[in-house]
Design a protein around this motif. Structure first.
Motif, PDB file in Angstrom:
ATOM      1  N   SER A   6       0.849  -1.187   0.000  1.00 21.96           N
ATOM      2  CA  SER A   6       0.000   0.000   0.000  1.00 21.96           C
ATOM      3  C   SER A   6       0.883   1.234   0.000  1.00 21.96           C
ATOM      4  CB  SER A   6      -0.935   0.008   1.212  1.00 21.96           C
ATOM      5  OG  SER A   6      -0.192   0.012   2.413  1.00 21.96           O
ATOM      6  N   ASP A   7       0.265   2.373  -0.306  1.00 21.72           N
ATOM      7  CA  ASP A   7       1.006   3.634  -0.203  1.00 21.72           C
ATOM      8  C   ASP A   7       1.187   4.022   1.258  1.00 21.72           C
ATOM      9  OD1 ASP A   7       1.237   4.107  -3.001  1.00 21.72           O
ATOM     10  OD2 ASP A   7      -0.834   4.808  -3.046  1.00 21.72           O
ATOM     11  N   VAL A   8       0.116   3.838   2.042  1.00 18.52           N
ATOM     12  CA  VAL A   8       0.144   4.214   3.454  1.00 18.52           C
ATOM     13  C   VAL A   8      -0.478   3.112   4.289  1.00 18.52           C
ATOM     14  CG1 VAL A   8      -0.480   5.966   5.164  1.00 18.52           C
ATOM     15  CG2 VAL A   8      -0.145   6.640   2.774  1.00 18.52           C
ATOM     16  N   LEU A   9       0.198   2.740   5.361  1.00 15.30           N
ATOM     17  CA  LEU A   9      -0.356   1.807   6.346  1.00 15.30           C
ATOM     18  C   LEU A   9      -0.635   2.600   7.615  1.00 15.30           C
ATOM     19  CD1 LEU A   9      -0.976  -1.195   7.114  1.00 15.30           C
ATOM     20  CD2 LEU A   9       1.302  -1.224   8.129  1.00 15.30           C
ATOM     21  N   ILE A  10      -1.842   2.462   8.139  1.00 17.94           N
ATOM     22  CA  ILE A  10      -2.229   3.169   9.361  1.00 17.94           C
ATOM     23  C   ILE A  10      -2.477   2.156  10.463  1.00 17.94           C
ATOM     24  CG2 ILE A  10      -3.926   4.699  10.419  1.00 17.94           C
ATOM     25  CD1 ILE A  10      -4.451   5.883   7.657  1.00 17.94           C
ATOM     26  N   ILE A  11      -1.811   2.316  11.585  1.00 14.59           N
ATOM     27  CA  ILE A  11      -2.022   1.452  12.744  1.00 14.59           C
ATOM     28  C   ILE A  11      -3.016   2.145  13.669  1.00 14.59           C
ATOM     29  CG2 ILE A  11      -0.962   0.324  14.728  1.00 14.59           C
ATOM     30  CD1 ILE A  11       1.652   0.240  13.185  1.00 14.59           C
ATOM     31  N   GLY A  12      -4.186   1.544  13.818  1.00 11.90           N
ATOM     32  CA  GLY A  12      -5.217   2.104  14.678  1.00 11.90           C
ATOM     33  C   GLY A  12      -6.420   2.556  13.895  1.00 11.90           C
ATOM     34  N   ALA A  13      -7.573   1.935  14.165  1.00 14.99           N
ATOM     35  CA  ALA A  13      -8.818   2.267  13.462  1.00 14.99           C
ATOM     36  C   ALA A  13      -9.755   3.055  14.362  1.00 14.99           C
ATOM     37  CB  ALA A  13      -9.504   0.998  12.954  1.00 14.99           C
ATOM     38  N   GLY A  14      -9.175   3.966  15.143  1.00 17.19           N
ATOM     39  CA  GLY A  14      -9.989   4.903  15.900  1.00 17.19           C
ATOM     40  C   GLY A  14     -10.316   6.106  15.024  1.00 17.19           C
ATOM     41  N   MET A  15     -10.799   7.160  15.635  1.00 19.95           N
ATOM     42  CA  MET A  15     -11.224   8.317  14.863  1.00 19.95           C
ATOM     43  C   MET A  15     -10.061   8.931  14.077  1.00 19.95           C
ATOM     44  SD  MET A  15     -13.510  11.512  16.184  1.00 19.95           S
ATOM     45  CE  MET A  15     -14.458  12.493  15.036  1.00 19.95           C
ATOM     46  N   SER A  16      -8.886   9.051  14.701  1.00 15.42           N
ATOM     47  CA  SER A  16      -7.738   9.652  14.027  1.00 15.42           C
ATOM     48  C   SER A  16      -7.315   8.828  12.819  1.00 15.42           C
ATOM     49  CB  SER A  16      -6.560   9.790  14.996  1.00 15.42           C
ATOM     50  OG  SER A  16      -6.860  10.669  16.038  1.00 15.42           O
ATOM     51  N   GLY A  17      -7.198   7.511  13.021  1.00 12.52           N
ATOM     52  CA  GLY A  17      -6.770   6.648  11.938  1.00 12.52           C
ATOM     53  C   GLY A  17      -7.749   6.628  10.782  1.00 12.52           C
ATOM     54  N   VAL A  40     -13.897  -1.704  14.569  1.00  9.38           N
ATOM     55  CA  VAL A  40     -13.296  -0.380  14.487  1.00  9.38           C
ATOM     56  C   VAL A  40     -13.800   0.493  15.640  1.00  9.38           C
ATOM     57  CG1 VAL A  40     -13.106  -0.527  11.986  1.00  9.38           C
ATOM     58  CG2 VAL A  40     -15.155   0.478  12.991  1.00  9.38           C
ATOM     59  N   GLY A  41     -13.111   1.603  15.848  1.00 10.36           N
ATOM     60  CA  GLY A  41     -13.614   2.578  16.811  1.00 10.36           C
ATOM     61  C   GLY A  41     -12.621   3.034  17.857  1.00 10.36           C
ATOM     62  N   GLY A  42     -11.767   2.135  18.346  1.00 12.00           N
ATOM     63  CA  GLY A  42     -10.858   2.549  19.405  1.00 12.00           C
ATOM     64  C   GLY A  42     -11.638   3.045  20.611  1.00 12.00           C
ATOM     65  N   ARG A  43     -11.402   4.296  20.991  1.00 12.17           N
ATOM     66  CA  ARG A  43     -12.109   4.876  22.137  1.00 12.17           C
ATOM     67  C   ARG A  43     -13.538   5.288  21.809  1.00 12.17           C
ATOM     68  NH1 ARG A  43      -7.724   9.148  23.994  1.00 12.17           N
ATOM     69  NH2 ARG A  43      -7.160   8.919  21.803  1.00 12.17           N
ATOM     70  N   LEU A  44     -13.933   5.137  20.559  1.00 11.16           N
ATOM     71  CA  LEU A  44     -15.341   5.346  20.202  1.00 11.16           C
ATOM     72  C   LEU A  44     -16.080   4.039  20.459  1.00 11.16           C
ATOM     73  CD1 LEU A  44     -15.009   7.335  16.835  1.00 11.16           C
ATOM     74  CD2 LEU A  44     -15.313   8.242  19.145  1.00 11.16           C
ATOM     75  N   GLY A  45     -16.229   3.715  21.716  1.00 12.57           N
ATOM     76  CA  GLY A  45     -16.787   2.419  22.111  1.00 12.57           C
ATOM     77  C   GLY A  45     -18.207   2.549  22.631  1.00 12.57           C
ATOM     78  N   GLN A  53     -28.118   1.756  25.391  1.00 11.92           N
ATOM     79  CA  GLN A  53     -26.708   1.596  25.091  1.00 11.92           C
ATOM     80  C   GLN A  53     -25.921   2.673  25.821  1.00 11.92           C
ATOM     81  OE1 GLN A  53     -27.068   1.797  20.905  1.00 11.92           O
ATOM     82  NE2 GLN A  53     -27.457   3.992  20.843  1.00 11.92           N
ATOM     83  N   ALA A  54     -24.645   2.419  26.001  1.00  9.41           N
ATOM     84  CA  ALA A  54     -23.796   3.360  26.724  1.00  9.41           C
ATOM     85  C   ALA A  54     -22.470   3.495  26.001  1.00  9.41           C
ATOM     86  CB  ALA A  54     -23.575   2.883  28.160  1.00  9.41           C
ATOM     87  N   ASP A  55     -21.964   4.718  25.924  1.00 16.38           N
ATOM     88  CA  ASP A  55     -20.639   4.969  25.374  1.00 16.38           C
ATOM     89  C   ASP A  55     -19.636   4.824  26.510  1.00 16.38           C
ATOM     90  OD1 ASP A  55     -21.416   5.592  22.704  1.00 16.38           O
ATOM     91  OD2 ASP A  55     -22.125   7.536  23.400  1.00 16.38           O
ATOM     92  N   HIS A  56     -18.787   3.825  26.425  1.00 14.59           N
ATOM     93  CA  HIS A  56     -17.849   3.571  27.529  1.00 14.59           C
ATOM     94  C   HIS A  56     -16.440   4.069  27.219  1.00 14.59           C
ATOM     95  CE1 HIS A  56     -16.161   0.007  25.412  1.00 14.59           C
ATOM     96  NE2 HIS A  56     -17.407  -0.146  24.985  1.00 14.59           N
ATOM     97  N   GLY A  57     -16.282   4.732  26.083  1.00 16.90           N
ATOM     98  CA  GLY A  57     -15.027   5.415  25.779  1.00 16.90           C
ATOM     99  C   GLY A  57     -15.293   6.908  25.779  1.00 16.90           C
ATOM    100  N   LEU A 112     -20.271   6.318  14.543  1.00 14.17           N
ATOM    101  CA  LEU A 112     -19.445   7.213  13.738  1.00 14.17           C
ATOM    102  C   LEU A 112     -18.258   6.453  13.159  1.00 14.17           C
ATOM    103  CD1 LEU A 112     -18.617   9.945  12.626  1.00 14.17           C
ATOM    104  CD2 LEU A 112     -17.587  10.476  14.850  1.00 14.17           C
ATOM    105  N   ALA A 113     -17.619   5.624  13.990  1.00 14.49           N
ATOM    106  CA  ALA A 113     -16.481   4.835  13.507  1.00 14.49           C
ATOM    107  C   ALA A 113     -16.903   3.890  12.392  1.00 14.49           C
ATOM    108  CB  ALA A 113     -15.862   4.058  14.667  1.00 14.49           C
ATOM    109  N   ARG A 114     -18.040   3.238  12.576  1.00 16.90           N
ATOM    110  CA  ARG A 114     -18.509   2.309  11.538  1.00 16.90           C
ATOM    111  C   ARG A 114     -18.816   3.038  10.248  1.00 16.90           C
ATOM    112  NH1 ARG A 114     -21.727   0.592  15.826  1.00 16.90           N
ATOM    113  NH2 ARG A 114     -23.621   1.256  14.730  1.00 16.90           N
ATOM    114  N   SER A 115     -19.372   4.236  10.363  1.00 16.32           N
ATOM    115  CA  SER A 115     -19.662   5.026   9.174  1.00 16.32           C
ATOM    116  C   SER A 115     -18.373   5.437   8.467  1.00 16.32           C
ATOM    117  CB  SER A 115     -20.476   6.274   9.556  1.00 16.32           C
ATOM    118  OG  SER A 115     -20.703   7.097   8.443  1.00 16.32           O
ATOM    119  N   LEU A 116     -17.371   5.863   9.239  1.00 17.10           N
ATOM    120  CA  LEU A 116     -16.099   6.274   8.662  1.00 17.10           C
ATOM    121  C   LEU A 116     -15.380   5.110   7.985  1.00 17.10           C
ATOM    122  CD1 LEU A 116     -14.695   8.628  11.450  1.00 17.10           C
ATOM    123  CD2 LEU A 116     -15.429   9.297   9.156  1.00 17.10           C
ATOM    124  N   ALA A 117     -15.561   3.903   8.505  1.00 20.71           N
ATOM    125  CA  ALA A 117     -14.853   2.735   7.971  1.00 20.71           C
ATOM    126  C   ALA A 117     -15.422   2.252   6.639  1.00 20.71           C
ATOM    127  CB  ALA A 117     -14.892   1.598   8.993  1.00 20.71           C
TER     128      ALA A 117
END
Length: 206
Positions: A6-17, A40-45, A53-57, A112-117
């Motif tokens: 790939s051109d770019v590899l990103i480690i971490g599928a949170g919001m930043s990644g 996906v999501g990281g701290r977007l849990g 439902q509850a956001d625990h991140g 949001l993470a699922r939408s971004l992915a």
């Protein structure tokens, strides 16, 4: 000559990644995102609790730069994101407002993470153990001995985890850069998720 996966590899599928992946993909780059989590999501849990439902991140996010604000406006228009509050109770059961918007996500922060992915090459349950410099690019190794190659690497994990991966691959850092990364400190936090039997008495916004 190395053929890069790939051109770019990103480690971490949170919001930043995921945001970085979108920006680079829009620029025509081939991007792969890897994450050790099951999704996906990281701290977007977000987790189900009872009938809700509850956001625990992260429970909300803010906007500090216009470019990100333009993206958030798109999410608002698509009914994915909404303005949750501009402040909260100071403990006196009276709502206070400081004028600074906090945004939340319909269906929980992980939505949001699922939408971004969507539309991205995101690979979960891949735990990276080391990153190496090779020729004019990077090689990343996971816990099962698999390798991923890319011309460029973005690491979005917390600084101590990212430093550990660089050290495992014997990647040198400038002394000033290492000192700055090692100086980053993270405060611990506890998240409580409660199912209330009856009406809650918390003042707005909750």
């Amino acid at each position: 000559m190395t053929t890069f996966g790939s051109d770019v590899l990103i480690i971490g599928a949170g919001m930043s990644g995921l945001m970085a992946a979108h920006t680079l993909t829009d620029a025509g780059k081939r991007v792969v995102v890897v994450d050790k989590g099951r999704s996906v999501g990281g701290r977007l849990g977000t987790r189900r609790i009872g009938d809700g439902q509850a956001d625990h991140g992260a429970q909300f996010f803010t906007v500090r730069v216009p470019r990100f604000g333009a993206r958030v406006n798109e999410w608002i228009k698509s009914n994915l994101v909404f303005e949750w509050s501009r402040g909260w109770s100071d403990g006196s059961l009276v709502e206070t407002r400081d004028g600074h918007p906090r945004y939340a996500v319909r269906g929980g922060m992980n939505a949001l993470a699922r939408s971004l992915a969507e539309g991205l090459d995101v690979r979960t349950q891949i735990e990276i153990t080391a990153v190496h410099r090779i020729n004019d690019g990077w090689q990343v190794e996971d816990i099962n001995g698999r390798h991923f190659t890319a011309k460029a690497l973005i690491m979005t994990a917390p600084a101590p985890q990212s430093l550990a991966l660089l050290d495992a691959g014997k990647v040198p850092l400038e002394a000033e850069d290492r000192a700055a990364l090692e100086a980053i400190r993270y405060e611990p936090c506890i998240t409580g998720m409660f199912l209330i039997n009856g009406d809650a008495s918390l003042p707005n916004p909750g």
